[in-house]
Write a protein that holds these residues in place. Structure first.
Motif, PDB file in Angstrom:
ATOM      1  N   LEU A 143       0.834  -1.200   0.000  1.00  0.00           N
ATOM      2  CA  LEU A 143       0.000   0.000   0.000  1.00  0.00           C
ATOM      3  C   LEU A 143       0.868   1.248   0.000  1.00  0.00           C
ATOM      4  CD1 LEU A 143      -2.709   1.433   0.172  1.00  0.00           C
ATOM      5  CD2 LEU A 143      -2.690   1.039   2.659  1.00  0.00           C
ATOM      6  N   ALA A 146       2.092   1.822  -3.494  1.00  0.00           N
ATOM      7  CA  ALA A 146       1.013   2.326  -4.348  1.00  0.00           C
ATOM      8  C   ALA A 146       0.723   3.786  -4.036  1.00  0.00           C
ATOM      9  CB  ALA A 146      -0.244   1.480  -4.155  1.00  0.00           C
ATOM     10  N   ARG A 147       0.748   4.134  -2.751  1.00  0.00           N
ATOM     11  CA  ARG A 147       0.522   5.527  -2.364  1.00  0.00           C
ATOM     12  C   ARG A 147       1.631   6.443  -2.877  1.00  0.00           C
ATOM     13  NH1 ARG A 147       3.324   8.604  -0.725  1.00  0.00           N
ATOM     14  NH2 ARG A 147       3.968   7.585   1.177  1.00  0.00           N
ATOM     15  N   PHE A 150       0.931   7.035  -6.506  1.00  0.00           N
ATOM     16  CA  PHE A 150      -0.229   7.914  -6.629  1.00  0.00           C
ATOM     17  C   PHE A 150       0.160   9.367  -6.345  1.00  0.00           C
ATOM     18  CE2 PHE A 150      -3.687  10.125  -4.371  1.00  0.00           C
ATOM     19  CZ  PHE A 150      -4.649  10.160  -5.365  1.00  0.00           C
ATOM     20  N   SER A 151       0.952   9.586  -5.306  1.00  0.00           N
ATOM     21  CA  SER A 151       1.386  10.946  -4.969  1.00  0.00           C
ATOM     22  C   SER A 151       2.247  11.533  -6.083  1.00  0.00           C
ATOM     23  CB  SER A 151       2.167  10.936  -3.645  1.00  0.00           C
ATOM     24  OG  SER A 151       1.360  10.491  -2.583  1.00  0.00           O
ATOM     25  N   GLN A 171      -2.822   4.731 -11.407  1.00  0.00           N
ATOM     26  CA  GLN A 171      -2.350   4.696 -10.027  1.00  0.00           C
ATOM     27  C   GLN A 171      -3.506   4.748  -9.037  1.00  0.00           C
ATOM     28  OE1 GLN A 171       0.577   3.713  -9.590  1.00  0.00           O
ATOM     29  NE2 GLN A 171       1.140   4.031 -11.755  1.00  0.00           N
ATOM     30  N   GLN A 172      -4.583   5.450  -9.384  1.00  0.00           N
ATOM     31  CA  GLN A 172      -5.773   5.446  -8.534  1.00  0.00           C
ATOM     32  C   GLN A 172      -6.346   4.039  -8.413  1.00  0.00           C
ATOM     33  OE1 GLN A 172      -7.645   9.943  -9.153  1.00  0.00           O
ATOM     34  NE2 GLN A 172      -8.579   8.232 -10.167  1.00  0.00           N
ATOM     35  N   LEU A 175      -4.027   1.943  -6.250  1.00  0.00           N
ATOM     36  CA  LEU A 175      -4.121   2.331  -4.848  1.00  0.00           C
ATOM     37  C   LEU A 175      -5.391   1.752  -4.223  1.00  0.00           C
ATOM     38  CD1 LEU A 175      -2.990   3.904  -2.467  1.00  0.00           C
ATOM     39  CD2 LEU A 175      -4.150   5.954  -3.337  1.00  0.00           C
ATOM     40  N   ARG A 178      -4.863  -1.960  -3.546  1.00  0.00           N
ATOM     41  CA  ARG A 178      -4.038  -2.234  -2.362  1.00  0.00           C
ATOM     42  C   ARG A 178      -4.791  -1.928  -1.072  1.00  0.00           C
ATOM     43  NH1 ARG A 178      -1.079  -5.835  -4.642  1.00  0.00           N
ATOM     44  NH2 ARG A 178       0.448  -5.064  -6.129  1.00  0.00           N
ATOM     45  N   SER A 229      -3.802  11.261   0.161  1.00  0.00           N
ATOM     46  CA  SER A 229      -2.582  10.478   0.389  1.00  0.00           C
ATOM     47  C   SER A 229      -2.256  10.400   1.872  1.00  0.00           C
ATOM     48  CB  SER A 229      -1.402  11.105  -0.362  1.00  0.00           C
ATOM     49  OG  SER A 229      -1.554  10.977  -1.757  1.00  0.00           O
ATOM     50  N   VAL A 232      -4.417   7.960   3.627  1.00  0.00           N
ATOM     51  CA  VAL A 232      -3.898   6.602   3.419  1.00  0.00           C
ATOM     52  C   VAL A 232      -2.737   6.341   4.374  1.00  0.00           C
ATOM     53  CG1 VAL A 232      -2.777   5.037   1.774  1.00  0.00           C
ATOM     54  CG2 VAL A 232      -4.655   6.518   1.015  1.00  0.00           C
TER      55      VAL A 232
END
Length: 272
Positions: A143, A146-147, A150-151, A171-172, A175, A178, A229, A232
Protein backbone atom coordinates in the motif's frame (compact mmCIF):
# COMPACT_ATOMS: atom_id res chain seq x y z
CA UNK A 1 30.36 29.01 38.70
CA UNK A 2 31.29 27.94 35.20
CA UNK A 3 33.17 24.90 36.39
CA UNK A 4 30.17 23.80 38.48
CA UNK A 5 28.00 23.90 35.39
CA UNK A 6 30.55 21.84 33.47
CA UNK A 7 30.81 19.28 36.28
CA UNK A 8 27.03 19.06 36.51
CA UNK A 9 26.69 18.57 32.76
CA UNK A 10 29.40 15.88 32.82
CA UNK A 11 27.71 14.06 35.68
CA UNK A 12 24.38 14.17 33.88
CA UNK A 13 26.01 12.81 30.73
CA UNK A 14 27.60 9.95 32.64
CA UNK A 15 24.28 9.15 34.33
CA UNK A 16 22.51 9.03 30.97
CA UNK A 17 25.16 6.73 29.47
CA UNK A 18 24.92 4.40 32.47
CA UNK A 19 21.12 4.38 32.33
CA UNK A 20 21.12 3.57 28.62
CA UNK A 21 23.66 0.80 29.19
CA UNK A 22 21.48 -0.73 31.88
CA UNK A 23 18.42 -0.31 29.65
CA UNK A 24 19.98 -2.34 26.87
CA UNK A 25 21.01 -5.12 29.25
CA UNK A 26 17.49 -5.69 30.54
CA UNK A 27 15.77 -8.86 29.30
CA UNK A 28 12.63 -6.82 28.63
CA UNK A 29 14.49 -4.21 26.53
CA UNK A 30 12.75 -5.24 23.30
CA UNK A 31 9.31 -4.80 24.87
CA UNK A 32 10.26 -1.38 26.20
CA UNK A 33 11.39 -0.48 22.70
CA UNK A 34 8.02 -1.52 21.24
CA UNK A 35 6.14 0.59 23.79
CA UNK A 36 8.30 3.57 22.88
CA UNK A 37 7.88 2.90 19.16
CA UNK A 38 4.13 2.70 19.56
CA UNK A 39 4.18 6.17 21.11
CA UNK A 40 5.99 7.40 17.99
CA UNK A 41 3.37 5.74 15.76
CA UNK A 42 0.48 7.34 17.61
CA UNK A 43 1.88 10.85 17.53
CA UNK A 44 2.87 10.45 13.87
CA UNK A 45 -0.72 9.49 13.09
CA UNK A 46 -1.92 12.65 14.84
CA UNK A 47 0.44 14.81 12.80
CA UNK A 48 0.15 13.20 9.39
CA UNK A 49 -3.28 14.52 8.45
CA UNK A 50 -2.79 18.05 9.79
CA UNK A 51 -2.75 20.61 6.98
CA UNK A 52 -1.38 23.18 9.39
CA UNK A 53 0.93 21.39 11.76
CA UNK A 54 0.20 21.87 15.45
CA UNK A 55 3.47 23.12 17.02
CA UNK A 56 2.87 21.17 20.23
CA UNK A 57 2.25 17.89 18.37
CA UNK A 58 5.29 18.52 16.20
CA UNK A 59 7.61 19.18 19.15
CA UNK A 60 6.36 16.08 20.94
CA UNK A 61 7.08 13.95 17.90
CA UNK A 62 10.55 15.44 17.56
CA UNK A 63 11.27 14.81 21.24
CA UNK A 64 10.23 11.19 20.89
CA UNK A 65 12.39 10.76 17.80
CA UNK A 66 15.42 12.12 19.67
CA UNK A 67 14.73 9.89 22.65
CA UNK A 68 14.33 6.76 20.55
CA UNK A 69 17.55 7.60 18.70
CA UNK A 70 19.29 7.94 22.05
CA UNK A 71 18.01 4.58 23.33
CA UNK A 72 18.30 2.64 20.06
CA UNK A 73 21.04 0.08 19.38
CA UNK A 74 23.94 1.42 17.36
CA UNK A 75 22.78 -0.35 14.20
CA UNK A 76 19.40 1.43 14.30
CA UNK A 77 20.67 4.94 15.02
CA UNK A 78 21.15 5.90 11.34
CA UNK A 79 17.46 5.17 10.68
CA UNK A 80 16.42 7.50 13.48
CA UNK A 81 18.82 10.18 12.28
CA UNK A 82 17.28 9.92 8.82
CA UNK A 83 13.78 10.12 10.31
CA UNK A 84 14.82 13.24 12.20
CA UNK A 85 16.13 14.70 8.93
CA UNK A 86 12.77 14.20 7.22
CA UNK A 87 10.90 15.74 10.16
CA UNK A 88 13.31 18.64 10.69
CA UNK A 89 11.75 22.02 9.83
CA UNK A 90 8.61 20.27 8.59
CA UNK A 91 6.26 23.18 9.47
CA UNK A 92 8.34 25.55 7.32
CA UNK A 93 7.94 23.64 4.07
CA UNK A 94 5.44 24.46 1.35
CA UNK A 95 2.46 22.15 0.90
CA UNK A 96 4.00 19.83 -1.69
CA UNK A 97 7.38 19.55 0.04
CA UNK A 98 5.70 18.99 3.41
CA UNK A 99 3.65 16.12 1.98
CA UNK A 100 6.76 14.59 0.42
CA UNK A 101 8.73 14.75 3.67
CA UNK A 102 5.82 13.27 5.63
CA UNK A 103 5.73 10.41 3.14
CA UNK A 104 9.44 9.76 3.54
CA UNK A 105 9.16 9.86 7.32
CA UNK A 106 6.29 7.37 7.22
CA UNK A 107 8.37 4.97 5.13
CA UNK A 108 11.15 5.02 7.71
CA UNK A 109 8.72 4.51 10.59
CA UNK A 110 7.30 1.44 8.84
CA UNK A 111 10.79 -0.01 8.47
CA UNK A 112 11.60 0.79 12.11
CA UNK A 113 8.54 -1.21 13.13
CA UNK A 114 9.70 -4.12 11.00
CA UNK A 115 13.11 -4.06 12.66
CA UNK A 116 11.54 -4.18 16.12
CA UNK A 117 8.54 -6.54 15.94
CA UNK A 118 9.83 -9.86 14.46
CA UNK A 119 12.67 -10.29 17.04
CA UNK A 120 10.12 -10.06 19.88
CA UNK A 121 7.80 -12.61 18.29
CA UNK A 122 10.70 -14.94 17.50
CA UNK A 123 12.02 -14.62 21.07
CA UNK A 124 8.59 -15.65 22.40
CA UNK A 125 8.29 -18.47 19.83
CA UNK A 126 5.00 -17.03 18.59
CA UNK A 127 4.81 -18.34 15.03
CA UNK A 128 1.08 -17.57 14.65
CA UNK A 129 1.51 -13.88 15.49
CA UNK A 130 4.65 -13.70 13.37
CA UNK A 131 2.79 -15.07 10.35
CA UNK A 132 -0.06 -12.60 10.89
CA UNK A 133 2.39 -9.72 11.31
CA UNK A 134 4.15 -10.62 8.07
CA UNK A 135 0.82 -10.58 6.21
CA UNK A 136 -0.05 -7.17 7.68
CA UNK A 137 3.39 -5.68 7.08
CA UNK A 138 3.63 -6.79 3.45
CA UNK A 139 0.11 -5.47 2.78
CA UNK A 140 1.14 -2.15 4.36
CA UNK A 141 4.35 -2.11 2.33
CA UNK A 142 2.50 -2.71 -0.94
CA UNK A 143 0.00 0.00 0.00
CA UNK A 144 2.89 2.35 0.78
CA UNK A 145 4.39 1.75 -2.65
CA UNK A 146 1.01 2.33 -4.35
CA UNK A 147 0.52 5.53 -2.36
CA UNK A 148 3.98 6.73 -3.40
CA UNK A 149 3.16 6.22 -7.06
CA UNK A 150 -0.23 7.91 -6.63
CA UNK A 151 1.39 10.95 -4.97
CA UNK A 152 4.02 11.18 -7.68
CA UNK A 153 1.42 10.94 -10.47
CA UNK A 154 -0.66 13.63 -8.75
CA UNK A 155 2.27 16.03 -8.70
CA UNK A 156 3.15 15.23 -12.31
CA UNK A 157 -0.41 16.03 -13.34
CA UNK A 158 -0.23 19.31 -11.43
CA UNK A 159 2.91 20.11 -13.45
CA UNK A 160 1.03 19.30 -16.69
CA UNK A 161 3.45 16.50 -17.58
CA UNK A 162 2.45 14.68 -20.82
CA UNK A 163 0.30 11.56 -20.27
CA UNK A 164 0.05 12.35 -16.54
CA UNK A 165 -3.73 12.05 -16.58
CA UNK A 166 -3.64 8.46 -17.86
CA UNK A 167 -0.91 7.58 -15.38
CA UNK A 168 -2.90 8.99 -12.49
CA UNK A 169 -6.00 7.01 -13.45
CA UNK A 170 -3.93 3.82 -13.37
CA UNK A 171 -2.35 4.70 -10.03
CA UNK A 172 -5.77 5.45 -8.53
CA UNK A 173 -6.94 1.97 -9.54
CA UNK A 174 -3.83 0.33 -8.09
CA UNK A 175 -4.12 2.33 -4.85
CA UNK A 176 -7.76 1.24 -4.45
CA UNK A 177 -6.72 -2.37 -5.07
CA UNK A 178 -4.04 -2.23 -2.36
CA UNK A 179 -6.44 -0.62 0.09
CA UNK A 180 -8.92 -3.44 -0.49
CA UNK A 181 -6.13 -5.98 -0.06
CA UNK A 182 -5.36 -4.54 3.37
CA UNK A 183 -9.07 -4.40 4.22
CA UNK A 184 -9.35 -8.18 3.81
CA UNK A 185 -6.90 -8.85 6.67
CA UNK A 186 -9.47 -8.56 9.48
CA UNK A 187 -8.22 -5.16 10.65
CA UNK A 188 -11.40 -4.13 12.46
CA UNK A 189 -14.70 -2.52 11.59
CA UNK A 190 -13.69 1.12 12.06
CA UNK A 191 -10.57 0.86 9.90
CA UNK A 192 -12.45 -1.18 7.33
CA UNK A 193 -15.03 1.61 7.08
CA UNK A 194 -12.28 4.20 6.68
CA UNK A 195 -10.74 2.20 3.86
CA UNK A 196 -14.12 1.81 2.17
CA UNK A 197 -14.53 5.60 2.32
CA UNK A 198 -11.10 6.15 0.72
CA UNK A 199 -11.80 3.60 -2.02
CA UNK A 200 -15.12 5.32 -2.74
CA UNK A 201 -13.31 8.66 -3.10
CA UNK A 202 -10.85 7.14 -5.56
CA UNK A 203 -13.61 5.41 -7.54
CA UNK A 204 -15.74 8.56 -7.71
CA UNK A 205 -12.87 10.65 -9.03
CA UNK A 206 -11.96 8.04 -11.65
CA UNK A 207 -15.56 7.60 -12.82
CA UNK A 208 -16.13 11.35 -13.06
CA UNK A 209 -12.97 11.75 -15.10
CA UNK A 210 -13.91 8.98 -17.53
CA UNK A 211 -17.45 10.33 -17.91
CA UNK A 212 -16.36 13.90 -18.67
CA UNK A 213 -13.08 13.07 -20.44
CA UNK A 214 -11.65 16.18 -18.81
CA UNK A 215 -8.13 16.32 -17.35
CA UNK A 216 -8.13 15.12 -13.79
CA UNK A 217 -6.51 18.35 -12.66
CA UNK A 218 -9.73 20.20 -13.58
CA UNK A 219 -11.82 17.87 -11.42
CA UNK A 220 -9.74 17.46 -8.27
CA UNK A 221 -7.09 19.95 -7.11
CA UNK A 222 -3.65 18.79 -6.02
CA UNK A 223 -4.37 19.72 -2.39
CA UNK A 224 -7.27 17.26 -2.27
CA UNK A 225 -5.10 14.43 -3.62
CA UNK A 226 -2.32 15.20 -1.18
CA UNK A 227 -4.86 15.17 1.64
CA UNK A 228 -6.16 11.78 0.45
CA UNK A 229 -2.58 10.48 0.39
CA UNK A 230 -2.13 11.52 4.01
CA UNK A 231 -5.37 9.76 4.95
CA UNK A 232 -3.90 6.60 3.42
CA UNK A 233 -0.76 7.20 5.50
CA UNK A 234 -2.90 7.49 8.63
CA UNK A 235 -4.55 4.15 7.80
CA UNK A 236 -1.15 2.45 7.53
CA UNK A 237 0.05 3.93 10.83
CA UNK A 238 -3.17 2.91 12.57
CA UNK A 239 -2.96 -0.66 11.26
CA UNK A 240 0.55 -1.01 12.69
CA UNK A 241 -0.43 0.72 15.93
CA UNK A 242 -3.34 -1.68 16.39
CA UNK A 243 -1.06 -4.67 15.84
CA UNK A 244 1.33 -3.32 18.47
CA UNK A 245 -1.59 -2.61 20.83
CA UNK A 246 -2.72 -6.25 20.61
CA UNK A 247 0.83 -7.52 21.04
CA UNK A 248 1.74 -5.26 23.96
CA UNK A 249 -1.52 -6.05 25.75
CA UNK A 250 0.05 -9.47 26.32
CA UNK A 251 3.33 -7.95 27.52
CA UNK A 252 2.66 -4.87 29.69
CA UNK A 253 5.59 -2.52 30.18
CA UNK A 254 7.18 -2.81 33.64
CA UNK A 255 6.58 0.31 35.70
CA UNK A 256 9.83 1.86 36.90
CA UNK A 257 11.29 5.34 37.05
CA UNK A 258 14.37 4.73 34.93
CA UNK A 259 13.08 3.38 31.67
CA UNK A 260 9.55 4.72 31.21
CA UNK A 261 10.85 7.83 29.51
CA UNK A 262 8.05 7.75 26.96
CA UNK A 263 4.62 6.21 27.02
CA UNK A 264 1.94 5.54 24.42
CA UNK A 265 -1.10 7.76 24.43
CA UNK A 266 -3.07 4.95 26.09
CA UNK A 267 -5.94 5.48 23.71
CA UNK A 268 -8.26 2.50 23.17
CA UNK A 269 -7.63 0.32 20.15
CA UNK A 270 -9.76 2.14 17.57
CA UNK A 271 -10.24 -0.51 14.93
CA UNK A 272 -12.69 -2.65 16.83
Amino acid sequence: MGWLVMVGALALGVAVVVAVGLYRQRPDWQLHHLHELRALLQHSCDLVTQTRINPSDYQQLMSQTRQLHHLAPQAQKPMYRLLFHHLHALPQYDEVTQARMKNRALQHIIYLVDEAVPPVLIAHDDEVSLSHYQQVWYAVLELLQARQRFSYASIQLHKATPNASQSLRLQQQLLAKRLCQLQRLNIGEMLSSEIAHLVAQLDTTAERSLATEKPLADETPLASRLALSQQVNAVMLTVLDNFLADLLARFPAPQDDIFNTLSPLNEPRNSA
